[in-house]
Design a protein around this motif. Structure first.
Motif, PDB file in Angstrom:
ATOM      1  N   PHE A  66       0.837  -1.199   0.000  1.00 31.62           N
ATOM      2  CA  PHE A  66       0.000   0.000   0.000  1.00 31.62           C
ATOM      3  C   PHE A  66       0.874   1.252   0.000  1.00 31.62           C
ATOM      4  O   PHE A  66       0.525   2.258  -0.642  1.00 31.62           O
ATOM      5  CB  PHE A  66      -0.931  -0.002   1.213  1.00 31.62           C
ATOM      6  N   ALA A  67       2.008   1.216   0.686  1.00 32.04           N
ATOM      7  CA  ALA A  67       2.924   2.358   0.697  1.00 32.04           C
ATOM      8  C   ALA A  67       3.468   2.638  -0.695  1.00 32.04           C
ATOM      9  O   ALA A  67       3.659   3.805  -1.077  1.00 32.04           O
ATOM     10  CB  ALA A  67       4.068   2.094   1.673  1.00 32.04           C
ATOM     11  N   THR A 118       1.210   7.600  -6.248  1.00 31.46           N
ATOM     12  CA  THR A 118       0.026   8.363  -6.626  1.00 31.46           C
ATOM     13  C   THR A 118      -0.258   9.571  -5.740  1.00 31.46           C
ATOM     14  O   THR A 118      -1.026  10.448  -6.123  1.00 31.46           O
ATOM     15  CB  THR A 118      -1.223   7.461  -6.581  1.00 31.46           C
ATOM     16  N   GLY A 119       0.328   9.611  -4.542  1.00 30.83           N
ATOM     17  CA  GLY A 119      -0.002  10.674  -3.595  1.00 30.83           C
ATOM     18  C   GLY A 119      -1.372  10.506  -2.963  1.00 30.83           C
ATOM     19  O   GLY A 119      -1.913  11.441  -2.383  1.00 30.83           O
ATOM     20  N   TYR A 120      -1.927   9.325  -3.036  1.00 35.67           N
ATOM     21  CA  TYR A 120      -3.274   9.068  -2.538  1.00 35.67           C
ATOM     22  C   TYR A 120      -3.362   9.323  -1.035  1.00 35.67           C
ATOM     23  O   TYR A 120      -2.453   8.988  -0.277  1.00 35.67           O
ATOM     24  CB  TYR A 120      -3.674   7.625  -2.845  1.00 35.67           C
ATOM     25  N   VAL A 121      -4.486   9.899  -0.617  1.00 41.17           N
ATOM     26  CA  VAL A 121      -4.767  10.153   0.801  1.00 41.17           C
ATOM     27  C   VAL A 121      -6.011   9.354   1.179  1.00 41.17           C
ATOM     28  O   VAL A 121      -7.074   9.514   0.574  1.00 41.17           O
ATOM     29  CB  VAL A 121      -4.993  11.650   1.077  1.00 41.17           C
ATOM     30  N   PRO A 172      -8.252   9.911  16.970  1.00 44.82           N
ATOM     31  CA  PRO A 172      -7.698  10.890  16.035  1.00 44.82           C
ATOM     32  C   PRO A 172      -6.236  10.560  15.736  1.00 44.82           C
ATOM     33  O   PRO A 172      -5.459  10.213  16.631  1.00 44.82           O
ATOM     34  CB  PRO A 172      -7.818  12.216  16.796  1.00 44.82           C
ATOM     35  N   GLY A 173      -5.896  10.655  14.446  1.00 44.37           N
ATOM     36  CA  GLY A 173      -4.527  10.363  14.045  1.00 44.37           C
ATOM     37  C   GLY A 173      -4.275   8.919  13.671  1.00 44.37           C
ATOM     38  O   GLY A 173      -3.226   8.590  13.104  1.00 44.37           O
ATOM     39  N   ALA A 174      -5.216   8.015  13.968  1.00 44.59           N
ATOM     40  CA  ALA A 174      -5.067   6.623  13.537  1.00 44.59           C
ATOM     41  C   ALA A 174      -5.309   6.531  12.035  1.00 44.59           C
ATOM     42  O   ALA A 174      -6.238   7.146  11.506  1.00 44.59           O
ATOM     43  CB  ALA A 174      -6.031   5.724  14.289  1.00 44.59           C
ATOM     44  N   SER A 175      -4.496   5.776  11.352  1.00 43.76           N
ATOM     45  CA  SER A 175      -4.621   5.582   9.906  1.00 43.76           C
ATOM     46  C   SER A 175      -3.776   4.383   9.530  1.00 43.76           C
ATOM     47  O   SER A 175      -3.151   3.750  10.389  1.00 43.76           O
ATOM     48  CB  SER A 175      -4.142   6.827   9.150  1.00 43.76           C
ATOM     49  N   TRP A 176      -3.705   4.103   8.240  1.00 43.75           N
ATOM     50  CA  TRP A 176      -2.891   2.965   7.809  1.00 43.75           C
ATOM     51  C   TRP A 176      -1.431   3.158   8.192  1.00 43.75           C
ATOM     52  O   TRP A 176      -0.725   2.177   8.461  1.00 43.75           O
ATOM     53  CB  TRP A 176      -3.041   2.753   6.304  1.00 43.75           C
ATOM     54  N   ARG A 177      -0.972   4.418   8.242  1.00 45.96           N
ATOM     55  CA  ARG A 177       0.417   4.691   8.634  1.00 45.96           C
ATOM     56  C   ARG A 177       0.612   4.541  10.145  1.00 45.96           C
ATOM     57  O   ARG A 177       1.727   4.292  10.610  1.00 45.96           O
ATOM     58  CB  ARG A 177       0.805   6.123   8.259  1.00 45.96           C
ATOM     59  N   HIS A 178      -0.450   4.744  10.900  1.00 45.38           N
ATOM     60  CA  HIS A 178      -0.400   4.741  12.367  1.00 45.38           C
ATOM     61  C   HIS A 178      -1.504   3.810  12.875  1.00 45.38           C
ATOM     62  O   HIS A 178      -2.538   4.273  13.379  1.00 45.38           O
ATOM     63  CB  HIS A 178      -0.590   6.159  12.904  1.00 45.38           C
ATOM     64  N   PRO A 179      -1.304   2.504  12.787  1.00 45.16           N
ATOM     65  CA  PRO A 179      -2.403   1.556  12.967  1.00 45.16           C
ATOM     66  C   PRO A 179      -3.019   1.476  14.356  1.00 45.16           C
ATOM     67  O   PRO A 179      -4.175   1.090  14.492  1.00 45.16           O
ATOM     68  CB  PRO A 179      -1.780   0.210  12.569  1.00 45.16           C
TER      69      PRO A 179
END
Length: 295
Positions: free
Chosen positions: A50-51, A57-60, A107-114
């Motif tokens: 995914f990274a 692509t710069g996808y968010v 808040p702040g949880a995402s694929w980068r910060h699981p």
């Protein structure tokens, strides 16, 4: 056939018995479904894969985008920030009817910060990507020249040619000393056995007969089907998939399959091929990922 990582696995065309009449009502009725042959990724899409997509692509992802207060009237201010739902172990036994006791809006949880803003994927590059909504998974698939599977394709593949079997490996439950899948072992939701209670690197457990890994447990996986309460009813559109018990939330729901590291026999025995649950398309969580197919 190789696509973005390991060689894809061929799933032969067949008529399979899908669903179950012996477990949860939304799995019924068991019925025959004919599926054309297709290719499937042997593992769930990883953080590393995914990274690569995001770098190209710069996808968010939805969990990282700013939140528009107008879309969430009356929501607490602390929730109007980018973030996602994170599983949090409880301090002891709890009433299993209340999911809010172990799910926390973070808040702040995402694929980068699981598991929250202070966490990272640096040591989890071979774990399945999580906190991805349906649009995020679909965007990755399109970039990779692939697609997401239908529920019927996913379940046919998970069964590995075993007709109407209860589990991906057969009809006999996992026995002591046999580690067959990453689902919850121990006391849910507070005391997992050693090595459980979180995602694991993809491919950590034996594959099914088609050579597919983690078709039981680890993380739930998106499919393209709109969610209906029974297997003999397929909603025609997004609006028909809304949750009738929560009419204030007009959010379409898709089917996710496979169960996750949070499926416990004492609470949610949904790491079986027939099992399914609805997931709002705009909501990623720390136990939802995906894999792709090529038709």
């Amino acid at each position: 056939m190789t696509e973005h990582g390991a060689a894809m696995v061929w799933i032969p065309g067949q008529t399979a018995i899908l669903g179950s009449d012996s477990h949860y009502p939304e799995e019924a009725p068991a019925h025959p479904v004919t599926v054309d042959g297709f290719w499937m990724q042997p593992t769930q899409v990883t953080n590393l894969e995914f990274a690569e997509f995001v770098a190209a692509t710069g996808y968010v992802t939805a969990a990282e985008r700013p939140v528009n207060p107008a879309d969430h009237p009356g929501a607490p201010r602390e929730n109007l920030q980018p973030g996602s739902m994170v599983f949090t172990r409880t301090g002891g036994p709890v009433d299993l009817r209340h999911l809010n006791l172990w799910w926390t809006w973070t808040p702040g949880a995402s694929w980068r910060h699981p598991v929250g803003p202070a966490s990272s994927i640096d040591k989890r590059l071979d774990h399945p990507v999580v906190h991805v909504g349906y649009e995020d998974a679909e965007s990755y698939a399109a970039w990779a020249g692939l697609e997401l599977p239908t529920e019927a394709e996913w379940e046919t593949a998970a069964r590995g040619g075993l007709t109407a079997a209860t589990y991906t490996w057969g009809d006999v439950p996992e026995q002591p000393g046999r580690q067959l899948a990453n689902y919850w072992h121990g006391d849910f939701p507070w005391r997992p056995d050693r090595g459980y209670g979180r995602t694991r690197p993809v491919g950590s457990f034996p594959p099914n007969r088609y050579g597919l890994f983690d078709m039981a447990g680890n993380v739930w996986e998106w499919t393209t089907d709109w969610y209906g309460d029974r297997r003999d009813y397929q909603p025609c559109c997004a609006a028909e998939s809304y949750d009738a018990k929560q009419p204030q939330f007009e959010v379409p729901r898709r089917v996710v399959k496979g169960g996750s590291f949070l499926c416990a026999d004492s609470y949610c025995q949904r790491y079986r091929p027939a099992a399914r649950r609805p997931q709002p398309v705009d909501t990623g969580m720390s136990h939802i990922g995906f894999r792709c197919v090529k038709r």
